[in-house]
Write an enzyme that holds these catalytic residues in place. Sequence first.
Site, PDB file in Angstrom:
ATOM      1  CB  CYS A 114      13.612  14.461  -4.282  1.00 52.74           C
ATOM      2  SG  CYS A 114      15.065  13.943  -5.220  1.00 52.74           S
ATOM      3  CG  ASN A 132      16.614  14.806 -10.459  1.00 51.54           C
ATOM      4  OD1 ASN A 132      16.994  15.094 -11.572  1.00 51.54           O
ATOM      5  ND2 ASN A 132      15.676  13.906 -10.270  1.00 51.54           N
ATOM      6  CB  CYS A 186      17.938   9.523  -3.404  1.00 52.50           C
ATOM      7  SG  CYS A 186      19.684   9.589  -2.946  1.00 52.50           S
ATOM      8  NE  ARG A 187      14.003  12.312  -0.954  1.00 56.49           N
ATOM      9  CZ  ARG A 187      13.830  13.343  -0.158  1.00 56.49           C
ATOM     10  NH1 ARG A 187      12.816  13.359   0.706  1.00 56.49           N
ATOM     11  NH2 ARG A 187      14.638  14.391  -0.210  1.00 56.49           N
ATOM     12  CB  SER A 188      12.780  12.925  -7.944  1.00 52.70           C
ATOM     13  OG  SER A 188      14.090  13.416  -8.049  1.00 52.70           O
ATOM     14  CG  ASP A 228      17.350  12.503   1.347  1.00 56.84           C
ATOM     15  OD1 ASP A 228      17.793  11.549   0.677  1.00 56.84           O
ATOM     16  OD2 ASP A 228      17.804  13.656   1.278  1.00 56.84           O
TER      17      ASP A 228
END
Length: 165
Positions: A17, A20, A22-24, A133
């Site tokens: 993401c 690095n 939140c999402r990933s 995001d």
Amino acid sequence: MPAPAAAKPAFAVLMVCTGNICRSPTADGLLRHALQRHGLTDRVEVDSAGTQDYHIGDPPDRRSIATARRHGVDLSPLRARQVTAKDFTRFDLVLAMDDGHFRQLQRLCPPVHRDRLKMYLSYAPQFGRDVPDPYYGGTDGFDEVWRMCETVTEALVAEIRSRLG
């Protein structure tokens, strides 16, 4: 006599993401947790990275950690890092959280390894193309990302199992 080098895992997956945090790392932590349940941790390497260097060395966002904790997954040991050129040879599958990440990865990736790049939500197309995001929103955004990642994780584990034989 030096200790023998650790064996390379049979398969390696990288989630990507922006920063690095939140999402990933959510996707990373969920996949690690699922692989442990399936007894595959010794055969599969999982990592996450960001396209940008904003948060290198930082833990995941506190809201990502809290969301994962509510579901029994610990993200706190993870630390942000930026994608490197070596990642395209090290990982068998590089998963982009959104189109912007995918385009950046395509520019960085040597043509010989482009077949390793894939959109993360290609494993759960019912959610669309991009994982949103959640960084600038409230906890509901982190819950939405969690739900998407749970669905993708199950499909991804099935694919990994079939690739491993």
